[in-house]
Design an enzyme around this catalytic site. Structure first.
Site, mmCIF file in Angstrom:
data_model
loop_
_atom_site.group_PDB
_atom_site.id
_atom_site.type_symbol
_atom_site.label_atom_id
_atom_site.label_comp_id
_atom_site.label_asym_id
_atom_site.label_seq_id
_atom_site.Cartn_x
_atom_site.Cartn_y
_atom_site.Cartn_z
ATOM 1 N N ASP A 37 -25.889 64.030 -35.302
ATOM 2 C CA ASP A 37 -26.397 63.355 -34.098
ATOM 3 C C ASP A 37 -26.725 61.909 -34.468
ATOM 4 O OD1 ASP A 37 -27.591 62.503 -31.785
ATOM 5 O OD2 ASP A 37 -29.178 64.010 -31.758
ATOM 6 N N HIS A 38 -25.742 61.023 -34.306
ATOM 7 C CA HIS A 38 -25.864 59.632 -34.738
ATOM 8 C C HIS A 38 -25.607 58.664 -33.588
ATOM 9 C CE1 HIS A 38 -25.660 59.363 -39.391
ATOM 10 N NE2 HIS A 38 -26.322 60.439 -39.025
ATOM 11 N N SER A 105 -36.526 63.745 -40.045
ATOM 12 C CA SER A 105 -37.353 62.544 -39.852
ATOM 13 C C SER A 105 -36.539 61.297 -39.549
ATOM 14 C CB SER A 105 -38.235 62.310 -41.079
ATOM 15 O OG SER A 105 -37.450 62.155 -42.239
ATOM 16 N N GLY A 106 -35.207 61.400 -39.577
ATOM 17 C CA GLY A 106 -34.362 60.332 -39.069
ATOM 18 C C GLY A 106 -33.895 59.325 -40.097
ATOM 19 N N GLU A 107 -33.004 58.461 -39.633
ATOM 20 C CA GLU A 107 -32.468 57.362 -40.425
ATOM 21 C C GLU A 107 -32.591 56.068 -39.629
ATOM 22 O OE1 GLU A 107 -28.593 58.090 -42.461
ATOM 23 O OE2 GLU A 107 -28.654 59.971 -41.359
ATOM 24 N N ASN A 110 -29.792 54.933 -37.118
ATOM 25 C CA ASN A 110 -29.686 55.388 -35.730
ATOM 26 C C ASN A 110 -30.916 55.072 -34.892
ATOM 27 O OD1 ASN A 110 -27.180 56.879 -36.362
ATOM 28 N ND2 ASN A 110 -28.569 58.104 -37.608
ATOM 29 N N GLY A 174 -38.081 66.726 -50.242
ATOM 30 C CA GLY A 174 -39.133 66.656 -51.251
ATOM 31 C C GLY A 174 -40.263 67.605 -50.918
ATOM 32 N N THR A 191 -29.261 68.943 -47.926
ATOM 33 C CA THR A 191 -27.913 68.477 -48.255
ATOM 34 C C THR A 191 -27.663 68.451 -49.751
ATOM 35 O OG1 THR A 191 -28.668 66.163 -48.198
ATOM 36 C CG2 THR A 191 -27.736 67.085 -46.155
ATOM 37 N N LYS A 194 -30.562 72.080 -54.502
ATOM 38 C CA LYS A 194 -31.709 72.034 -55.399
ATOM 39 C C LYS A 194 -32.585 73.268 -55.214
ATOM 40 C CE LYS A 194 -32.069 66.993 -55.800
ATOM 41 N NZ LYS A 194 -32.947 65.813 -55.582
#
Length: 327
Positions: A37-38, A105-107, A110, A174, A191, A194
């Site tokens: 969703d970008h 929490s988004g980028e 966008n 994290g 993604t 870990k």
């Protein structure tokens, strides 16, 4: 047994093509699908960024079986959480219960478009936590009034509610996000394979809940062509979340990855038609404790041959991996 998913990458194909692709993924036998969703692609060479929620609505009508999911939507800046709740409830109805709401929490890439600035990482997580609480309250029905640190909701109510609210997933990177996801989410999204993320999620209440990972691959019968395409469109992938979440646009991603070489990409992304290479990469997620893995085929105009190969060769091999893990 691990579930294998298909990714509708809104950054690398137009909306009609994306719907065609997920129909093909359902026919090929993928267990579920996810959708990015970008507002922007990461790199200009990807060339697309259609509205994911319209694509999802069309996909819900064009498919019959395959589950649908956002991977992920940011419910804090570009979208208000009350609006995300309405979108999610509507999608659950349209898909007849096949929708899961993946949140993150988004980028900056966008979210900057609405002109509200880009908060610090710890503030973004505070906003996400408050947003999830609002979305859950609305999807459970009744009137919601909320006056919090970051959001206000005034006498809101969803008038079209599904019998069961869509499950909510939270993306983690994290300890703090794992803590948030563990006590608020129905499933984990990540993604990177870990095991520490899985352990932290379980420790904070996530034990027994689904864990979904995502893995890019670049199928092509010509491995060199696959490496070239992966480098052209996906060389940003290895930069890591702390970097990727801060860059403001495709030019920033191009600058940050200008020294990434094709051979660097080939070491981190399976390229070509080697089934064993993909199985090995997926097994890293399985070994870490992930229960589902969504594959990304890099290249919007290379989906049909990929889906044919996946149906004939890749998915049977991955099913065998899942059975081996169960024994």
């Amino acid at each position: 047994m691990v579930q294998i998913g298909y990714t509708m990458m809104t950054e690398q194909a137009g909306p009609r093509e994306l719907v065609d692709h997920v129909v093909g993924a359902e026919h090929a036998g993928f267990d579920f699908s996810v959708t990015s969703d970008h507002y922007f692609p990461w790199l200009e060479s990807q060339g697309h960024a259609s509205y994911a929620w319209s694509v999802l609505g069309a996909a819900a009508q064009a498919t019959e079986r395959i589950p649908l999911m956002t991977y992920v939507t940011c419910p804090t800046t570009r979208y208000h959480p009350a609006v995300v709740a309405q979108k999610a409830a509507t999608m659950q109805l349209l898909s007849q219960g096949r929708f899961r709401l993946g949140l993150g929490s988004g980028e900056n890439l966008n979210e900057h478009v609405v002109g509200g600035g880009w908060p610090a990482a710890h503030v973004r997580l505070e906003m996400l936590e408050e947003a999830v609480e609002i979305i859950r309250s609305l999807c459970e029905g009744g009137n919601v009034n909320h006056h919090g640190v970051h959001f206000d909701v005034e006498n809101a109510r969803l008038w079209d509610l599904p019998d069961s609210p869509p499950p909510i997933g939270v993306a983690v990177s994290g300890d703090r996000s794992c803590e948030l996801a563990g006590h608020l989410a129905d499933l984990l999204i990540a993604t990177e394979p870990k095991q520490a993320l899985i352990s932290a999620f379980d420790r904070h209440g996530g034990a027994g809940k689904p864990k979904i990972g995502q893995l890019p691959i670049c199928y092509d019968t010509d491995r060199d062509a696959a490496i070239t395409r992966a480098h052209d469109q996906f060389r940003w992938f290895g930069s890591g979340w702390p970097v990727n979440s801060e860059l403001p646009g495709p030019a920033g991603f191009a600058g940050a990855t200008q020294f990434v070489r094709p051979e660097d990409v080939a070491r981190s992304i399976p390229c070509g038609d080697d089934v064993d290479a993909v199985v090995k990469a997926v097994s890293l997620y399985v070994d870490a404790g992930f229960t589902e893995v969504a594959l990304i085929q890099i290249g919007g105009d290379h989906q049909e041959p990929y889906l044919d190969w996946a149906q004939r060769n890749l998915l049977p091999a991955l099913r065998a991996l899942g059975k081996a893990e169960d024994t």
